[in-house]
Design an enzyme around this catalytic site. Structure first.
Site, PDB file in Angstrom:
ATOM      1  N   SER A 219     -30.337 -46.394  38.485  1.00 56.06           N
ATOM      2  CA  SER A 219     -31.120 -47.440  39.156  1.00 56.06           C
ATOM      3  C   SER A 219     -31.578 -48.466  38.135  1.00 56.06           C
ATOM      4  CB  SER A 219     -32.307 -46.815  39.900  1.00 56.06           C
ATOM      5  OG  SER A 219     -32.906 -47.776  40.737  1.00 56.06           O
ATOM      6  N   ASN A 220     -32.610 -49.225  38.458  1.00 55.72           N
ATOM      7  CA  ASN A 220     -33.142 -50.243  37.536  1.00 55.72           C
ATOM      8  C   ASN A 220     -34.665 -50.275  37.688  1.00 55.72           C
ATOM      9  OD1 ASN A 220     -33.792 -52.127  39.772  1.00 55.72           O
ATOM     10  ND2 ASN A 220     -31.569 -52.035  40.045  1.00 55.72           N
ATOM     11  N   HIS A 221     -35.300 -51.229  37.044  1.00 49.42           N
ATOM     12  CA  HIS A 221     -36.775 -51.210  36.992  1.00 49.42           C
ATOM     13  C   HIS A 221     -37.453 -51.898  38.179  1.00 49.42           C
ATOM     14  CE1 HIS A 221     -36.769 -49.457  33.061  1.00 49.42           C
ATOM     15  NE2 HIS A 221     -35.971 -50.402  32.597  1.00 49.42           N
ATOM     16  N   SER A 222     -36.709 -52.293  39.182  1.00 48.41           N
ATOM     17  CA  SER A 222     -37.359 -53.021  40.289  1.00 48.41           C
ATOM     18  C   SER A 222     -38.378 -52.135  41.001  1.00 48.41           C
ATOM     19  CB  SER A 222     -36.308 -53.511  41.286  1.00 48.41           C
ATOM     20  OG  SER A 222     -36.966 -54.033  42.417  1.00 48.41           O
TER      21      SER A 222
END
Ligand code: PMT
Length: 429
Positions: A219-222
């Protein structure tokens, strides 16, 4: 940080409080409304005063509290000295919270024998009623019929919650907590006066999860903060909002229809389903560009010495929608974001053209005060008309409002086809 909420600022709200144990929540509601910038006039019934004193409301609103039909108010707080006329005149919203079964029945039948029921007849603004009572009273056919009457008249009802009642019994009849009531008030005001009334807006938020196995994902940091702020700004502007979101842990914007997704491919399916007939799609989500070619059915054991993941490209949702709308015309307005760490404007311009968007909201996510998981952002909004507007560092709420303003202005120039159906409207109304 200021508690001011633009949609509430300078609104004149008449808050009717009736005799329920939940009256204490109305004091907190009045206080939050005032902090948000609203002018709040409170009317208390006689029964309400058995639970909480007028002084409490006077203290939090800084205004006289109205309790007596027969006493004219000599202060110049109201446009006329006849209280019910003065209170009704110029009110932007009448909220009755908590509303007892008795008071709901009075309003349903147009009975007008106290200041609140008379004011309810005199107002021309929208009315929001939040019932609170014992579960059996709420489910009684007399109450449900009365509530139906109110709905039929266009009065908005805040569904009471299920839970433990003052009696110790469990049932549906609890007044929802203040954030829900505030959300409903925003929604009611937006629908009446907002620039996106009768418009349908789809928003995506959060970072997608691309499964490696049943317990791990890429995933990512959103955090979803920017997307949720956009959804709230669209609600404040009066739109029927569908929020397609990955798991974020953020409170659901009240009045939005929420569609939960995890992966880029689930988000694509949801967007394609929702975008038909939509007035706008705003893609604030951070969609993964790559996913594992294979996702293991069972948890991958760590005894394996190392692990090499083969990744493949995900579908580009914005680009897919951008191409499709050349044929379908939906959505009328398409907004993408660009999360960049270099060449912000050049990369954003390429995305604007390639994805056939009306606007790209470009943020340099390596900049202090911008990007993932914080409360502020620094964006430049590029328009398909060649406009380039750079905004200073500001809250994600302010960024969202700036985007929604542009969407509303752009919609004015695009022919209108879609009518908002009851299904598009909030499930809580
Ligand atoms: O959620 P927060 O913590 O508040 O952070 C906000 C944010 C940084 C996530 C937000 O401001 C933001 O920039 N969102 C877009 C992130 C992103 O995916 O940017 P991108 O440049 O990789 O993608 C460009 C556009 O295409 C975006 O609208 C994106 O939603 C869309 N996209 C990207 C990849 C993909 N496979 N499909 C897409 O539709």
């Amino acid at each position: 940080m200021s508690d001011r909420i633009n949609i509430l600022a300078d609104q004149r709200i008449v808050l009717g409080v009736t005799g329920s144990i939940a009256a204490f929540k109305a004091a907190d509601l009045a206080s939050k409304l005032v902090q948000a910038g609203a002018v709040v006039d409170v009317i208390m019934t006689e029964a309400a005063q058995k639970f909480i004193t007028p002084l409490t409301f006077q203290a939090v609103t800084g205004r006289p509290v109205y309790t007596d039909l027969w006493k004219s108010d000599s202060s110049d707080n109201l446009p006329t000295h006849i209280a019910h006329v003065g209170l009704a005149e110029g009110a932007n919203l009448l909220v009755i919270a908590p509303a007892t079964a008795h008071h709901i029945a009075k309003i349903a039948y147009g009975l007008a024998d106290d200041l609140l029921s008379i004011t309810a007849l005199a107002v021309t603004c929208p009315v929001l009623v939040a019932p609170a009572m014992d579960g059996h009273m709420y489910e009684h056919s007399a109450t449900t019929e009365n509530i139906q009457r109110l709905r039929g008249r266009g009065i908005l009802i805040v569904e009471p919650e299920m839970g433990r009642m003052a009696s110790g019994m469990v049932g549906r009849g609890r007044l929802p907590e203040v954030p829900i009531l505030l959300g409903m008030i925003r929604h009611a005001l937006g629908r009446e006066w907002g620039p996106l009334t009768d418009r349908r807006v789809v928003v995506t938020a959060g970072g997608t999860h691309e499964a490696i196995d049943p317990v791990r994902y890429i995933s990512n940091h959103s955090s979803g903060k920017q997307g949720y702020a956009v959804a709230q700004a669209a609600l404040d502007a009066g739109a029927a909002v569908t929020l397609i979101t990955t798991p974020t842990g953020l409170p659901q914007p009240v009045g939005a229809k929420l569609i939960a997704v995890e992966s880029a491919s689930e988000m694509l399916d949801a967007v394609l389903e929702q975008v038909d007939g939509a007035d706008a799609l705003i893609m604030a989500a951070a969609v993964a560009d790559f996913r594992p070619v294979e996702s293991a059915d069972q948890k991958i054991k760590k005894k394996t010495k190392g692990l090499t993941l083969e990744l493949e490209r995900t579908e580009d949702i914005l680009e897919t929608v951008g191409k499709r709308r050349l044929e379908t015309g939906d959505p009328r307005v398409l907004v993408g974001f660009a999360a960049e760490t270099q060449d912000l404007l050049r990369n954003a311009k390429t995305k604007l053209e390639k994805k056939n968007a009306d606007f790209i909201v470009a943020n340099d996510v390596s900049q202090m005060g911008a990007g993932f998981a914080i409360d502020t952002n620094i964006v430049t909004i590029l328009g398909a008309d060649g406009s380039v507007v750079s905004l200073p560092q500001q809250t994600k709420t302010a960024v969202a409002e700036a985007i929604i303003q542009r969407v509303a202005a752009r919609l004015q120039t695009v022919p209108r086809r879609h009518e908002v159906s009851d299904e598009d409207e909030s499930s809580v109304l």
